[in-house]
Design a protein around this motif. Structure first.
Motif, PDB file in Angstrom:
ATOM      1  N   ARG A 173      41.976  52.272  46.188  1.00 40.15           N
ATOM      2  CA  ARG A 173      42.384  52.720  44.847  1.00 40.15           C
ATOM      3  C   ARG A 173      43.135  51.625  44.102  1.00 40.15           C
ATOM      4  NH1 ARG A 173      43.262  58.085  42.239  1.00 40.15           N
ATOM      5  NH2 ARG A 173      44.158  57.388  40.286  1.00 40.15           N
ATOM      6  N   CYS A 174      44.134  51.024  44.752  1.00 35.37           N
ATOM      7  CA  CYS A 174      44.941  50.009  44.075  1.00 35.37           C
ATOM      8  C   CYS A 174      44.129  48.746  43.794  1.00 35.37           C
ATOM      9  CB  CYS A 174      46.192  49.696  44.888  1.00 35.37           C
ATOM     10  SG  CYS A 174      47.346  51.090  44.964  1.00 35.37           S
ATOM     11  N   PHE A 175      43.259  48.368  44.702  1.00 33.35           N
ATOM     12  CA  PHE A 175      42.425  47.193  44.481  1.00 33.35           C
ATOM     13  C   PHE A 175      41.514  47.419  43.273  1.00 33.35           C
ATOM     14  CE2 PHE A 175      38.678  44.575  45.012  1.00 33.35           C
ATOM     15  CZ  PHE A 175      39.224  43.339  45.287  1.00 33.35           C
ATOM     16  N   THR A 176      40.863  48.579  43.246  1.00 36.82           N
ATOM     17  CA  THR A 176      39.949  48.885  42.151  1.00 36.82           C
ATOM     18  C   THR A 176      40.673  48.920  40.812  1.00 36.82           C
ATOM     19  OG1 THR A 176      38.549  50.158  43.640  1.00 36.82           O
ATOM     20  CG2 THR A 176      38.290  50.579  41.292  1.00 36.82           C
ATOM     21  N   ASP A 177      41.868  49.502  40.799  1.00 36.37           N
ATOM     22  CA  ASP A 177      42.620  49.638  39.550  1.00 36.37           C
ATOM     23  C   ASP A 177      43.267  48.338  39.082  1.00 36.37           C
ATOM     24  OD1 ASP A 177      41.966  52.296  39.516  1.00 36.37           O
ATOM     25  OD2 ASP A 177      43.966  53.027  40.063  1.00 36.37           O
ATOM     26  N   CYS A 178      43.617  47.455  40.008  1.00 38.31           N
ATOM     27  CA  CYS A 178      44.476  46.321  39.652  1.00 38.31           C
ATOM     28  C   CYS A 178      43.804  44.948  39.643  1.00 38.31           C
ATOM     29  CB  CYS A 178      45.674  46.267  40.605  1.00 38.31           C
ATOM     30  SG  CYS A 178      46.738  47.727  40.492  1.00 38.31           S
ATOM     31  N   VAL A 179      42.800  44.746  40.457  1.00 43.00           N
ATOM     32  CA  VAL A 179      42.203  43.411  40.575  1.00 43.00           C
ATOM     33  C   VAL A 179      41.009  43.318  39.636  1.00 43.00           C
ATOM     34  CG1 VAL A 179      41.137  41.752  42.139  1.00 43.00           C
ATOM     35  CG2 VAL A 179      43.026  43.183  42.940  1.00 43.00           C
ATOM     36  N   ASP A 233      47.309  37.218  40.587  1.00 42.78           N
ATOM     37  CA  ASP A 233      48.238  36.712  39.577  1.00 42.78           C
ATOM     38  C   ASP A 233      49.415  37.699  39.475  1.00 42.78           C
ATOM     39  OD1 ASP A 233      47.521  38.848  37.893  1.00 42.78           O
ATOM     40  OD2 ASP A 233      46.116  37.637  36.737  1.00 42.78           O
ATOM     41  N   LYS A 234      50.414  37.338  38.685  1.00 47.37           N
ATOM     42  CA  LYS A 234      51.625  38.166  38.617  1.00 47.37           C
ATOM     43  C   LYS A 234      51.332  39.575  38.125  1.00 47.37           C
ATOM     44  CE  LYS A 234      54.853  34.402  38.097  1.00 47.37           C
ATOM     45  NZ  LYS A 234      56.198  34.466  38.616  1.00 47.37           N
ATOM     46  N   GLN A 235      50.453  39.697  37.146  1.00 49.68           N
ATOM     47  CA  GLN A 235      50.110  41.013  36.601  1.00 49.68           C
ATOM     48  C   GLN A 235      49.424  41.879  37.656  1.00 49.68           C
ATOM     49  OE1 GLN A 235      47.677  40.820  33.115  1.00 49.68           O
ATOM     50  NE2 GLN A 235      47.613  43.032  32.851  1.00 49.68           N
ATOM     51  N   GLU A 236      48.469  41.296  38.384  1.00 48.46           N
ATOM     52  CA  GLU A 236      47.774  42.041  39.433  1.00 48.46           C
ATOM     53  C   GLU A 236      48.738  42.435  40.553  1.00 48.46           C
ATOM     54  OE1 GLU A 236      43.305  40.104  39.157  1.00 48.46           O
ATOM     55  OE2 GLU A 236      44.859  39.070  40.322  1.00 48.46           O
ATOM     56  N   GLU A 237      49.593  41.517  40.941  1.00 49.64           N
ATOM     57  CA  GLU A 237      50.557  41.789  42.005  1.00 49.64           C
ATOM     58  C   GLU A 237      51.508  42.920  41.609  1.00 49.64           C
ATOM     59  OE1 GLU A 237      53.922  39.404  44.568  1.00 49.64           O
ATOM     60  OE2 GLU A 237      52.341  38.260  43.572  1.00 49.64           O
ATOM     61  N   SER A 238      51.975  42.890  40.375  1.00 48.08           N
ATOM     62  CA  SER A 238      52.857  43.942  39.872  1.00 48.08           C
ATOM     63  C   SER A 238      52.128  45.281  39.848  1.00 48.08           C
ATOM     64  CB  SER A 238      53.343  43.566  38.476  1.00 48.08           C
ATOM     65  OG  SER A 238      54.098  44.589  37.924  1.00 48.08           O
ATOM     66  N   CYS A 239      50.897  45.272  39.417  1.00 53.12           N
ATOM     67  CA  CYS A 239      50.086  46.483  39.365  1.00 53.12           C
ATOM     68  C   CYS A 239      49.893  47.066  40.775  1.00 53.12           C
ATOM     69  CB  CYS A 239      48.730  46.187  38.717  1.00 53.12           C
ATOM     70  SG  CYS A 239      47.622  47.607  38.621  1.00 53.12           S
TER      71      CYS A 239
END
Length: 93
Positions: free
Chosen positions: A42-48, A57-63
Motif C-alpha cells: 500500500r505505502c509503496f504504491t501510494d508513495c513511490v 527522495d525526501k518527499q517519498e520517504e516522508s510519504c
C-alpha cells in the motif's frame, strides 16, 4: 503464544493441545506477514512515483513514513476494538 487462548481446551489430551498451540502460532505468524505485506504494498504504491533513483527522495520517504504510521495506528485501533467487543460477548457455560 498466549496460554489463555488454550483455556477452552482443558479437556483435550496434551498432544492435541500442543498441536492446537502450534496451529495458533502459525496463524498468528501468517496474519503478521499478511499485515506487513499489505503495509509495504500500500505505502509503496501510494508513495513511490518513479524508479530514476536508487534511494527514495525526501518527499517519498516522508510519504512512506506517514503511510506506515497511519497503517499501524489503524491496525492497533482495530485490534483494540475487537478486544473491546470480545470482552463484551458473554460466553455460554
Amino acid at each position: 503464544m498466549d496460554k489463555s487462548m488454550l483455556g477452552d481446551l482443558d479437556g483435550l489430551p496434551e498432544e492435541d493441545k500442543m498441536r492446537m498451540a502450534a496451529m495458533i502460532d502459525q496463524f498468528q505468524i501468517r496474519d503478521s506477514l499478511r499485515m506487513y505485506n499489505s503495509l509495504v504494498e500500500r505505502c509503496f504504491t501510494d508513495c513511490v512515483d518513479t524508479f530514476r533513483r536508487k534511494n527514495l527522495d525526501k518527499q517519498e520517504e516522508s510519504c512512506v513514513r506517514r503511510c506506515a504510521e497511519k497503517f499501524l495506528k489503524h491496525s492497533m485501533r482495530v485490534g483494540m476494538r475487537f478486544a473491546e467487543l470480545n470482552q463484551g460477548v458473554a460466553t455460554p457455560d
